[in-house]
Design a protein around this motif. Structure first.
Motif, short mmCIF file in Angstrom:
data_model
loop_
_atom_site.label_atom_id
_atom_site.label_comp_id
_atom_site.label_asym_id
_atom_site.label_seq_id
_atom_site.Cartn_x
_atom_site.Cartn_y
_atom_site.Cartn_z
N SER A 92 50.31 32.34 34.84
CA SER A 92 50.37 33.64 34.07
C SER A 92 51.22 33.49 32.81
N LEU A 93 49.20 32.87 31.77
CA LEU A 93 49.51 32.97 30.46
C LEU A 93 50.15 34.71 30.02
N LEU A 94 50.80 34.36 29.14
CA LEU A 94 51.32 35.37 28.83
C LEU A 94 51.27 36.16 27.67
N ASP A 95 50.88 37.08 27.19
CA ASP A 95 50.88 37.43 26.07
C ASP A 95 52.27 37.52 25.25
N GLU A 96 51.62 38.69 23.53
CA GLU A 96 52.77 38.34 23.26
C GLU A 96 53.99 39.68 23.44
N THR A 97 53.74 40.57 24.53
CA THR A 97 54.53 40.98 24.94
C THR A 97 55.69 40.53 26.43
N GLY A 98 55.19 39.26 26.79
CA GLY A 98 55.59 38.85 27.66
C GLY A 98 54.65 39.30 28.99
N ILE A 102 46.00 35.98 31.19
CA ILE A 102 45.31 35.80 32.02
C ILE A 102 46.28 34.88 33.10
N THR A 103 45.52 35.21 34.33
CA THR A 103 46.63 35.03 35.35
C THR A 103 45.53 33.75 36.71
N TRP A 104 45.59 32.56 36.95
CA TRP A 104 45.26 31.72 37.37
C TRP A 104 46.26 31.64 38.77
N LYS A 105 45.77 31.46 40.15
CA LYS A 105 46.05 31.30 41.45
C LYS A 105 45.73 30.42 41.84
N LEU A 106 46.38 29.73 42.93
CA LEU A 106 46.34 28.33 43.62
C LEU A 106 46.53 28.74 44.87
N LYS A 107 45.86 28.39 45.88
CA LYS A 107 45.74 28.42 47.67
C LYS A 107 46.42 27.90 48.31
N LEU A 138 41.30 28.20 43.63
CA LEU A 138 41.69 28.53 42.59
C LEU A 138 40.39 30.36 41.78
N THR A 139 41.80 30.68 41.66
CA THR A 139 41.11 32.19 41.11
C THR A 139 41.80 32.41 39.81
N ILE A 140 40.65 33.09 39.10
CA ILE A 140 41.06 33.07 37.58
C ILE A 140 41.09 34.89 37.29
N GLU A 141 41.74 35.65 37.65
CA GLU A 141 42.44 37.05 36.72
C GLU A 141 41.90 37.16 34.86
N ASN A 142 41.39 37.60 34.47
CA ASN A 142 42.25 38.50 33.28
C ASN A 142 42.71 39.67 33.88
N ASN A 143 43.65 39.60 33.33
CA ASN A 143 44.54 41.23 33.17
C ASN A 143 44.29 42.04 32.16
#
Length: 143
Positions: A92-98, A102-107, A138-143
């Motif tokens: 997970s790439l974190l924003d300024e609040t932690g 963006i999240t990448w999930k490896l299967k 690999l899936t990519i999710e924008n949170n």
């Protein structure tokens, strides 16, 4: 919309249920090999291209070596002929609040290469170990 893009230095890795700190994660790629085709009666003297199968290159994790921490090697030792402990890994790439931005999930990830640190008598760097893992998606999710 935010005025600035995300910084790449604030991230976390969920290592199959445990959050682990890494210095670097690389190889978060998704690739697709196109299929080329041409039938004999085509008036064009070239092939057409269509989407083929996806492939997912290996991911590389780097972190400092710590006394008493042998987790990379313990996971690598689970390989036995056609069996291995597979894990879902979340990066997970974190924003300024932690919070994850963006999240990448490896299967079904599993280790394929372990590289210990190099040793240098005149060095002034941290000991870094590297683990390369293969995975099946690999899936990519924008949170």
């Amino acid at each position: 919309m935010n005025e600035y893009p995300l910084s790449k230095f604030y991230f976390e890795v969920d290592w199959g249920g445990t959050k682990v700190g890494f210095q670097e994660v690389s190889g978060l790629n998704i690739e697709m090999d196109p299929i080329e085709y041409r039938h004999g009666a085509s008036p064009d003297f070239s092939k057409i291209k269509m989407p083929g199968m996806f492939k997912f290159p290996n991911i590389t994790f780097k972190r400092g070596s710590f006394k008493g921490d042998n987790e990379y090697y313990e996971w690598l030792k689970t390989i036995n002929l056609n069996t291995v402990e597979r894990r879902t890994i979340t990066i997970s790439l974190l924003d300024e609040t932690g919070s994850p931005a963006i999240t990448w999930k490896l299967k079904n990830a599993f280790p394929v290469k372990l590289q210990s640190t190099d040793l240098k008598a005149e060095g002034n760097e941290v000991a870094i170990e590297t683990l390369e893992v293969a995975h099946e998606g690999l899936t990519i999710e924008n949170n």
